[in-house]
Design a protein around this motif. Structure first.
Motif, PDB file in Angstrom:
ATOM      1  N   UNK A 108      -6.037 -74.675 -27.988  1.00 54.83           N
ATOM      2  CA  UNK A 108      -6.330 -76.106 -27.992  1.00 54.83           C
ATOM      3  C   UNK A 108      -6.009 -76.686 -29.360  1.00 54.83           C
ATOM      4  N   UNK A 109      -5.185 -77.736 -29.354  1.00 58.24           N
ATOM      5  CA  UNK A 109      -4.853 -78.458 -30.574  1.00 58.24           C
ATOM      6  C   UNK A 109      -5.761 -79.691 -30.658  1.00 58.24           C
ATOM      7  N   UNK A 140     -14.729 -79.983 -25.067  1.00 61.02           N
ATOM      8  CA  UNK A 140     -13.770 -79.487 -24.080  1.00 61.02           C
ATOM      9  C   UNK A 140     -13.669 -77.967 -24.136  1.00 61.02           C
ATOM     10  N   UNK A 141     -13.539 -77.428 -25.346  1.00 61.62           N
ATOM     11  CA  UNK A 141     -13.389 -75.981 -25.493  1.00 61.62           C
ATOM     12  C   UNK A 141     -14.547 -75.245 -24.822  1.00 61.62           C
ATOM     13  N   UNK A 142     -15.759 -75.659 -25.126  1.00 65.55           N
ATOM     14  CA  UNK A 142     -16.935 -74.974 -24.595  1.00 65.55           C
ATOM     15  C   UNK A 142     -17.050 -75.144 -23.083  1.00 65.55           C
ATOM     16  N   UNK A 191     -17.552 -77.364 -33.235  1.00 71.41           N
ATOM     17  CA  UNK A 191     -16.889 -76.554 -32.209  1.00 71.41           C
ATOM     18  C   UNK A 191     -17.679 -75.264 -31.985  1.00 71.41           C
ATOM     19  N   UNK A 192     -18.078 -74.625 -33.074  1.00 70.53           N
ATOM     20  CA  UNK A 192     -18.888 -73.392 -32.956  1.00 70.53           C
ATOM     21  C   UNK A 192     -20.208 -73.691 -32.251  1.00 70.53           C
ATOM     22  N   UNK A 216     -14.895 -68.274 -26.160  1.00 68.54           N
ATOM     23  CA  UNK A 216     -14.319 -69.244 -27.086  1.00 68.54           C
ATOM     24  C   UNK A 216     -14.170 -68.534 -28.430  1.00 68.54           C
ATOM     25  N   UNK A 217     -12.949 -68.444 -28.928  1.00 65.16           N
ATOM     26  CA  UNK A 217     -12.691 -67.720 -30.159  1.00 65.16           C
ATOM     27  C   UNK A 217     -13.110 -68.549 -31.368  1.00 65.16           C
ATOM     28  N   UNK A 218     -13.201 -67.904 -32.507  1.00 62.12           N
ATOM     29  CA  UNK A 218     -13.551 -68.586 -33.746  1.00 62.12           C
ATOM     30  C   UNK A 218     -12.565 -69.723 -34.001  1.00 62.12           C
TER      31      UNK A 218
END
Length: 204
Positions: A35-36, A43-45, A69-70, A81-83
Motif C-alpha cells: 500500500x502506497x 485501510x491496511x488494518x 498505522x501500527x 500487517x507488516x511493519x
C-alpha cells in the motif's frame, strides 16, 4: 489504545467496504500487497483483517503517520500487517527488497501530491509487481466526456487554492503515464461519492 496515536479518517471509514469488495475481485486470495500512502492505517488494518490471506505492507511518505498505522493494525489484531515503512514514491529506489508484490494499492494520493508522483507511482509499480500483478488507484478524477460532479469541482478548486501543485487528475493523463511505464488500464469501477477505482496491469 492510545487515542492520540490512532488517527481517524471519516472518508476511509465510508469507503472501506466498497473498495474491499472490488479488491477481492482484483487481488488473489493469497498474496503480498503493497500500500502506497497508507495515511491513518485504517485501510491496511481493515482489509488485512477481512482477508487473512493477504500479507499487507503499508507505507507512507510522512514518518509521523507510521505510529497510527501500527495502532490500527494492533486494534484490529491484523497480525499479517507488516511493519509500516516510510516511502517516497519519487525516490529512484523503493526500500522494499527483491520480492515482487501480487498487488499494489494507492488511495487518494495523486490529487494531494505533485504531478510527478503519478509517473513515479506507475514506474515503481512496474518494477515491483509480479507478472500478473495489478496496481489499484482510488480517488476522484476528471474524465473527458464525463460531467464532473459539483462536489468534485469544488474539491478541485479548494485543493488548487491550498497548493498550486495539487488538484484532481485527468484520468487520460494518468493513463498516458501508465503506458510509458508499461501498464494499461484494465478496469474502471465507478464508486460512491463520485470516485473511481482504476486497475492497471502490465501490457499483454
Amino acid at each position: 489504545m492510545n487515542a492520540n496515536i490512532l488517527r481517524l479518517s471519516p472518508a476511509a471509514e465510508r469507503n472501506k467496504r466498497p473498495i474491499l469488495d472490488v479488491l477481492r475481485q482484483v487481488f488473489p486470495a493469497h498474496g503480498r500487497v503493497l500500500e502506497i500512502a497508507s495515511g491513518t492505517g485504517q485501510h491496511a488494518a481493515w482489509f488485512a483483517a477481512a482477508m487473512p490471506g493477504w500479507r499487507w505492507q503499508p507505507t507512507d511518505f510522512q514518518a509521523d503517520a507510521l505510529p497510527s498505522i501500527r495502532a490500527w493494525a494492533a486494534d484490529t489484531q491484523a497480525g499479517h500487517v507488516l511493519e509500516p515503512l516510510q516511502l517516497d514514491v519519487l525516490a529512484p529506489q523503493w526500500p522494499l527488497g527483491p520480492d515482487p508484490f501480487d498487488g499494489i494499492f494507492c488511495a487518494n494520493m495523486l490529487h494531494i501530491a505533485p504531478w510527478a508522483t503519478c509517473a513515479a507511482l506507475m514506474q515503481g509499480a512496474a518494477r515491483h509487481l509480479t507478472t500478473q500483478g495489478a496496481l489499484v488507484t482510488y480517488g476522484p478524477y476528471l474524465e473527458d466526456g464525463v460531467p464532473t460532479s459539483p462536489g468534485n469541482l469544488a474539491f478541485d478548486e479548494s485543493l488548487r487554492r491550498e497548493n498550486a501543485a495539487w488538484g484532481l487528475r485527468q484520468r487520460e493523463a494518468v493513463e498516458r503515464e501508465a503506458q510509458r511505464a508499461g501498464l494499461v488500464l484494465s478496469e474502471r469501477h465507478a464508486m460512491p461519492a463520485h470516485n473511481l477505482l482504476l486497475v492497471w496491469r502490465r501490457e499483454p
